[in-house]
Design an enzyme around this catalytic site. Structure first.
Site, PDB file in Angstrom:
ATOM      1  N   ASP A 281       0.884  -1.157   0.000  1.00 39.81           N
ATOM      2  CA  ASP A 281       0.000   0.000   0.000  1.00 39.81           C
ATOM      3  C   ASP A 281       0.933   1.220   0.000  1.00 39.81           C
ATOM      4  O   ASP A 281       2.104   1.109   0.361  1.00 39.81           O
ATOM      5  CB  ASP A 281      -0.877  -0.032   1.253  1.00 39.81           C
TER       6      ASP A 281
ATOM      7  N   ASP B   5       0.116   5.087   0.935  1.00 32.00           N
ATOM      8  CA  ASP B   5      -0.008   6.035   2.047  1.00 32.00           C
ATOM      9  C   ASP B   5      -0.103   5.301   3.388  1.00 32.00           C
ATOM     10  O   ASP B   5      -1.007   4.498   3.601  1.00 32.00           O
ATOM     11  CB  ASP B   5      -1.233   6.927   1.819  1.00 32.00           C
TER      12      ASP B   5
HETATM   13 MG   LIG Z   1      -2.766   3.264   3.509  1.00 27.70          MG
END
Ligand SMILES: [Mg+2]
Ligand SMILES: [Zn+2]
Length: 168
Positions: A9, A11
Site C-alpha cells: 500500500d 499512504d
Molecule cells: Mg494506507
C-alpha cells in the site's frame, strides 16, 4: 515460471499518510521502507504499489500529477538502491467521484481488482506473495486475491517494516 511479489500500500506504508499526498514536498518516507524494498529486490520479489487514490476522483489532483509524483518517488527509491517496480492505482470513488470517476469499481480496496490484475499481468504466484498495508481494507483485498501472507502495520501495532523485512 511464476514470480512472487511484495505488494505495498502507499499512504501509511511507503510515505506517512498526511492526507492526499501528491507532491514531493509532502512526502515523508516511512522509516525502513528503502531497506525493505532493497531486501525484497534482492530476494527476488517484484515490488508493486497498490494504492487507492480517491484524491483523483475528488478532483484534488489529476492523473498526470499522480504519475509525476510516482515517477519522482520511484526516482527516490533508485537513489537509495531500491526498485519500486510497478504501480497500480484506483482513481475512483463510489460517492465523491466526479464524472466517470464516480463509480463502484472492482479496483478500490477492499476489492481485489488491482491485485488480480497484477497477478495476470506479472504472472504471479499469489500464495508466495506478500502484502503490507496499514488498513484492514488492504488486508481484505489481499485475502480476496489469494495473497499468501499479509502484514498490517501501524503506530498502535507491534508490526513494523523491519518485521516484514525479516520475513522475506
Ligand atoms: Mg494506507
Ligand atoms: Zn477503482
Amino acid at each position: 515460471m511464476q514470480s512472487k511479489a511484495l505488494f505495498l500500500d502507499r499512504d501509511g506504508v511507503i510515505n506517512e499518510d498526511l492526507g492526499y499526498v501528491h507532491r514531493a514536498e509532502q512526502c515523508v518516507f516511512v522509516d525502513g521502507i528503502f531497506e525493505l524494498v532493497r531486501s525484497a529486490n534482492a530476494a527476488g520479489y517484484i515490488v508493486a504499489v497498490v494504492t487507492n487514490q480517491a484524491g483523483i476522483a475528488r478532483g484534488l489532483y489529476t492523473d498526470a500529477q499522480f504519475h509525476d509524483f510516482m515517477r519522482w518517488m520511484q526516482g527516490q527509491f533508485a537513489l537509495n538502491g531500491a526498485s519500486l517496480d510497478h504501480v497500480y492505482y484506483c482513481p475512483h470513488h463510489p460517492q465523491a467521484g466526479k464524472g466517470v470517476l464516480r463509480q463502484t469499481c472492482i479496483c478500490r480496496k477492499p476489492e481485489p481488482g488491482m491485485l488480480k490484475h497484477a497477478c495476470v499481468e506479472l504472472n504471479l504466484d499469489m500464495k508466495a506473495s506478500i502484502l503490507v498495508g496499514d488498513k484492514e481494507s488492504d488486508i481484505e483485498a489481499a485475502r480476496r486475491a489469494g495473497v499468501g501472507r499479509t502484514f498490517l502495520i501501524g503506530e498502535n501495532d507491534a508490526v513494523s517494516l523491519g518485521t516484514v523485512q525479516q520475513a522475506l
